[in-house]
Design a protein around this motif. Structure first.
Motif, PDB file in Angstrom:
ATOM      1  N   ALA A   1      86.445  11.472  44.329  1.00 43.78           N
ATOM      2  CA  ALA A   1      86.796  11.086  42.971  1.00 43.78           C
ATOM      3  C   ALA A   1      86.122  11.966  41.922  1.00 43.78           C
ATOM      4  O   ALA A   1      86.651  12.129  40.825  1.00 43.78           O
ATOM      5  N   ILE A   2      84.972  12.525  42.223  1.00 43.92           N
ATOM      6  CA  ILE A   2      84.261  13.332  41.228  1.00 43.92           C
ATOM      7  C   ILE A   2      84.375  14.824  41.480  1.00 43.92           C
ATOM      8  O   ILE A   2      83.865  15.620  40.693  1.00 43.92           O
ATOM      9  N   HIS A   3      85.051  15.216  42.528  1.00 46.83           N
ATOM     10  CA  HIS A   3      85.147  16.633  42.873  1.00 46.83           C
ATOM     11  C   HIS A   3      85.575  17.487  41.680  1.00 46.83           C
ATOM     12  O   HIS A   3      84.922  18.476  41.342  1.00 46.83           O
ATOM     13  N   ASP A   4      86.679  17.111  41.040  1.00 47.57           N
ATOM     14  CA  ASP A   4      87.191  17.922  39.938  1.00 47.57           C
ATOM     15  C   ASP A   4      86.264  17.897  38.718  1.00 47.57           C
ATOM     16  O   ASP A   4      86.211  18.861  37.968  1.00 47.57           O
ATOM     17  N   LYS A   5      85.555  16.813  38.525  1.00 43.87           N
ATOM     18  CA  LYS A   5      84.631  16.708  37.390  1.00 43.87           C
ATOM     19  C   LYS A   5      83.431  17.646  37.527  1.00 43.87           C
ATOM     20  O   LYS A   5      82.816  18.018  36.546  1.00 43.87           O
ATOM     21  N   LEU A   6      83.100  17.993  38.763  1.00 43.77           N
ATOM     22  CA  LEU A   6      81.899  18.796  38.999  1.00 43.77           C
ATOM     23  C   LEU A   6      82.067  20.275  38.647  1.00 43.77           C
ATOM     24  O   LEU A   6      81.068  20.971  38.444  1.00 43.77           O
ATOM     25  N   ASN A   7      83.296  20.753  38.584  1.00 40.12           N
ATOM     26  CA  ASN A   7      83.529  22.173  38.303  1.00 40.12           C
ATOM     27  C   ASN A   7      82.628  23.050  39.171  1.00 40.12           C
ATOM     28  O   ASN A   7      81.778  23.794  38.687  1.00 40.12           O
ATOM     29  N   LEU A   8      82.830  22.942  40.465  1.00 39.02           N
ATOM     30  CA  LEU A   8      81.978  23.647  41.423  1.00 39.02           C
ATOM     31  C   LEU A   8      82.173  25.159  41.367  1.00 39.02           C
ATOM     32  O   LEU A   8      83.287  25.641  41.144  1.00 39.02           O
ATOM     33  N   SER A   9      81.089  25.870  41.608  1.00 39.74           N
ATOM     34  CA  SER A   9      81.176  27.324  41.739  1.00 39.74           C
ATOM     35  C   SER A   9      81.877  27.640  43.062  1.00 39.74           C
ATOM     36  O   SER A   9      82.088  26.753  43.893  1.00 39.74           O
ATOM     37  N   GLU A  10      82.190  28.886  43.262  1.00 39.27           N
ATOM     38  CA  GLU A  10      82.863  29.283  44.500  1.00 39.27           C
ATOM     39  C   GLU A  10      82.011  28.942  45.731  1.00 39.27           C
ATOM     40  O   GLU A  10      82.512  28.412  46.727  1.00 39.27           O
ATOM     41  N   ALA A  11      80.712  29.228  45.651  1.00 39.85           N
ATOM     42  CA  ALA A  11      79.809  28.943  46.776  1.00 39.85           C
ATOM     43  C   ALA A  11      79.680  27.441  46.989  1.00 39.85           C
ATOM     44  O   ALA A  11      79.688  26.961  48.131  1.00 39.85           O
ATOM     45  N   GLN A  12      79.572  26.687  45.900  1.00 38.12           N
ATOM     46  CA  GLN A  12      79.478  25.228  46.016  1.00 38.12           C
ATOM     47  C   GLN A  12      80.757  24.657  46.617  1.00 38.12           C
ATOM     48  O   GLN A  12      80.706  23.750  47.448  1.00 38.12           O
ATOM     49  N   GLU A  13      81.895  25.181  46.187  1.00 37.96           N
ATOM     50  CA  GLU A  13      83.186  24.712  46.710  1.00 37.96           C
ATOM     51  C   GLU A  13      83.284  24.960  48.207  1.00 37.96           C
ATOM     52  O   GLU A  13      83.755  24.106  48.961  1.00 37.96           O
ATOM     53  N   LYS A  14      82.821  26.105  48.629  1.00 40.05           N
ATOM     54  CA  LYS A  14      82.842  26.450  50.059  1.00 40.05           C
ATOM     55  C   LYS A  14      81.998  25.447  50.853  1.00 40.05           C
ATOM     56  O   LYS A  14      82.423  24.953  51.903  1.00 40.05           O
ATOM     57  N   THR A  15      80.805  25.148  50.323  1.00 43.17           N
ATOM     58  CA  THR A  15      79.931  24.174  50.981  1.00 43.17           C
ATOM     59  C   THR A  15      80.580  22.798  50.985  1.00 43.17           C
ATOM     60  O   THR A  15      80.563  22.093  51.994  1.00 43.17           O
ATOM     61  N   TRP A  16      81.169  22.402  49.851  1.00 39.60           N
ATOM     62  CA  TRP A  16      81.847  21.102  49.728  1.00 39.60           C
ATOM     63  C   TRP A  16      82.929  20.979  50.795  1.00 39.60           C
ATOM     64  O   TRP A  16      83.009  19.961  51.484  1.00 39.60           O
ATOM     65  N   GLN A  17      83.756  22.011  50.909  1.00 33.12           N
ATOM     66  CA  GLN A  17      84.850  21.973  51.873  1.00 33.12           C
ATOM     67  C   GLN A  17      84.327  21.891  53.306  1.00 33.12           C
ATOM     68  O   GLN A  17      84.871  21.149  54.127  1.00 33.12           O
ATOM     69  N   ALA A  18      83.270  22.656  53.599  1.00 36.35           N
ATOM     70  CA  ALA A  18      82.704  22.624  54.954  1.00 36.35           C
ATOM     71  C   ALA A  18      82.136  21.242  55.272  1.00 36.35           C
ATOM     72  O   ALA A  18      82.358  20.706  56.365  1.00 36.35           O
ATOM     73  N   LEU A  19      81.423  20.644  54.315  1.00 35.54           N
ATOM     74  CA  LEU A  19      80.845  19.311  54.539  1.00 35.54           C
ATOM     75  C   LEU A  19      81.942  18.253  54.647  1.00 35.54           C
ATOM     76  O   LEU A  19      81.851  17.337  55.466  1.00 35.54           O
ATOM     77  N   SER A  20      82.970  18.390  53.828  1.00 40.34           N
ATOM     78  CA  SER A  20      84.081  17.439  53.892  1.00 40.34           C
ATOM     79  C   SER A  20      84.774  17.514  55.252  1.00 40.34           C
ATOM     80  O   SER A  20      85.100  16.488  55.853  1.00 40.34           O
ATOM     81  N   GLN A  21      84.982  18.727  55.732  1.00 42.29           N
ATOM     82  CA  GLN A  21      85.608  18.899  57.050  1.00 42.29           C
ATOM     83  C   GLN A  21      84.723  18.325  58.154  1.00 42.29           C
ATOM     84  O   GLN A  21      85.207  17.668  59.065  1.00 42.29           O
TER      85      GLN A  21
END
Length: 163
Positions: free
Chosen positions: A44-64
């Motif tokens: 729910a907060i993913h889009d609000k965080l405006n993640l950097s490219e590196a943060q997004e990569k980590t987010w996706q890996a952790l989500s997977q």
């Protein structure tokens, strides 16, 4: 076997069976996102965080990794249900074997879940102060909603009286 022993064994089997049926129905009725995945509060907060490219990569890996863990837990649940059904088909089910396997899986699952939690905490620690405020505020809101649900459940229980 005495009649009393058979009745006790039937009671144990009923408790095991009800537990499995209940947990199956709970898992089957969990909220789903339109993309078919289970409810994930942080989404729910993913889009609000405006993640950097590196943060997004980590987010996706952790989500997977989380989805993989959840899928593994579902598979374990089905395996345990199948083992229990096999045991119940026997004249003298070996509930100790079912319990031992269940305990082993639970211990492994706890370790995996702790690892997952620790990885998300590392992710959180690497967020910017502004991003941390967004996470904090979302968690406060969710905790408040959970408290309200808990209070409503307590009130319903009190109204319905003792079981």
């Amino acid at each position: 076997m005495t009649k009393k022993w058979k009745l006790s064994l039937a009671s144990v089997a009923a408790v095991f069976g009800l537990g499995i049926m209940f947990s199956s129905s709970v898992m089957a009725n969990m909220p789903r996102h339109p993309d078919g995945t289970d409810f994930m509060p942080m989404r729910a907060i993913h889009d609000k965080l405006n993640l950097s490219e590196a943060q997004e990569k980590t987010w996706q890996a952790l989500s997977q990794e989380g989805r993989t863990l959840r899928d593994g837990m579902r598979k374990e649940h089905e395996e345990m249900k199948a083992q229990l059904k096999q045991e119940l088909d026997k004249s003298e089910p070996n509930f100790a074997a079912v319990a031992a396997k269940s305990d082993k899986l639970a211990d492994e699952r706890t370790g995996k879940m702790r690892h997952m939690r620790d990885e998300w905490i590392k992710f959180y620690d690497a967020l910017t102060p502004a991003q941390k405020i967004i996470v904090r505020d979302e968690m406060k809101a969710r905790l408040s909603k959970a408290d309200k649900r808990w209070d409503r459940m307590k009130q319903r229980r009190e109204k319905s009286g003792p079981n």
